[in-house]
Design an enzyme around this catalytic site. Structure first.
Site, PDB file in Angstrom:
ATOM      1  N   CYS A 182       0.609   3.437   1.930  1.00  0.00           N
ATOM      2  CA  CYS A 182       1.641   4.372   3.329  1.00  0.00           C
ATOM      3  C   CYS A 182       3.180   3.596   3.500  1.00  0.00           C
ATOM      4  CB  CYS A 182       0.485   4.343   4.290  1.00  0.00           C
ATOM      5  SG  CYS A 182      -0.183   2.875   4.934  1.00  0.00           S
ATOM      6  N   CYS A 227       0.829  -1.095  -0.149  1.00  0.00           N
ATOM      7  CA  CYS A 227      -0.023  -0.098  -0.125  1.00  0.00           C
ATOM      8  C   CYS A 227       0.782   1.308  -0.272  1.00  0.00           C
ATOM      9  CB  CYS A 227      -0.947   0.207   1.474  1.00  0.00           C
ATOM     10  SG  CYS A 227      -0.401   0.859   3.087  1.00  0.00           S
TER      11      CYS A 227
END
Lengths: 140, 102
Positions: A50, A48
């Site tokens: 992040c 992902c």
């Protein structure tokens, strides 16, 4: 379904390049966490955004701190499924999230840094939080 | 709370047109007893779409909304529902879970 391993490899390399041990099997996770001496950090890596923009660069910064875990390893969520499941079984009372970071001292989980603390935050903040945890739980 | 139309596979991808909270884990408190914690997907005309959602009813198991949020803020939330649409008229507040501890 796991992503194409070719696409994921740079995300693995970003951590292994700074000396973080990659655990790709459940047995490897067990061996890593069987050593109860000293301190250990386990990173649940992920594809992902992040993880890319916050977690991995933040972890690398934090590991330049004067207080760091004795041993650091990573599993890759969504890719190394058995290894990730085994890692999470060591803190099964905590909701699974990735990326996330677990810190152990003398075999005990002393700090958990879940995904929601990482999302949307700059790597400097992640590093600062981790260094504070290192100071609190590992120093002395 | 209603279940929105299922999203296509690959909904972990970030979408630049979904706003600043897209992909962020938030607490959606409602004007009623329900509270939701999940990953903000988007705000639409009819409500807020959350993914990987935990739901709590104030006072359930003796736990207030704030107590539930405090625990989730420390450790995260257990996914109970894949998607939830919280109708806008029922939304009291939307807060990042990371900022939600009392």
């Amino acid at each position: 379904m796991p992503y194409d391993p070719v696409l994921v490899q740079p995300m693995r390399d970003e951590l292994t390049a700074v000396g973080i041990e990659e655990l790709e099997t459940a047995d490897a996770v067990d061996r890593f966490l069987a050593d109860k001496s000293g301190s250990a950090m386990l990173v649940i890596n992920s594809v992902c955004g992040c993880a890319a923009g916050s977690a991995r660069p933040g972890i690398k910064m934090a590991l330049r701190h004067e207080v760091t875990p004795d041993r650091v390893a990573t599993v890759f969520a969504g890719q190394d499924l058995d290894a990730t499941a085994r890692a999470r079984s060591h803190f099964a009372h905590i909701p699974p999230s990735s990326p996330s970071i677990a810190l152990f001292r003398d075999g005990d989980l002393v700090f958990m840094y879940p995904r929601h603390q990482i999302e949307g935050r700059p790597p400097q903040t992640i590093a600062a939080d981790l260094m504070e945890a290192f100071n609190e739980h590992l120093a002395g | 709370m209603r279940s929105p139309r299922p999203l296509p596979d690959g909904n972990n991808a970030r979408h630049a047109d979904k706003g600043d909270l897209h992909g962020i884990t938030v607490v959606v408190d409602t004007t009623g007893a329900e509270l939701y914690i999940g990953r903000f997907f988007e705000q639409r005309g009819d409500g807020i779409v959350l993914l990987d959602v935990a739901r709590h009813r104030d006072g359930a198991n003796g736990v207030s909304k704030q107590q539930y949020v405090d625990t989730a803020a420390r450790y995260g939330q257990w996914k109970e529902l894949a998607q939830v649409l919280v109708p806008l008229p029922e939304v009291r507040s939307v807060t990042r879970l990371a900022d939600a501890r009392a």
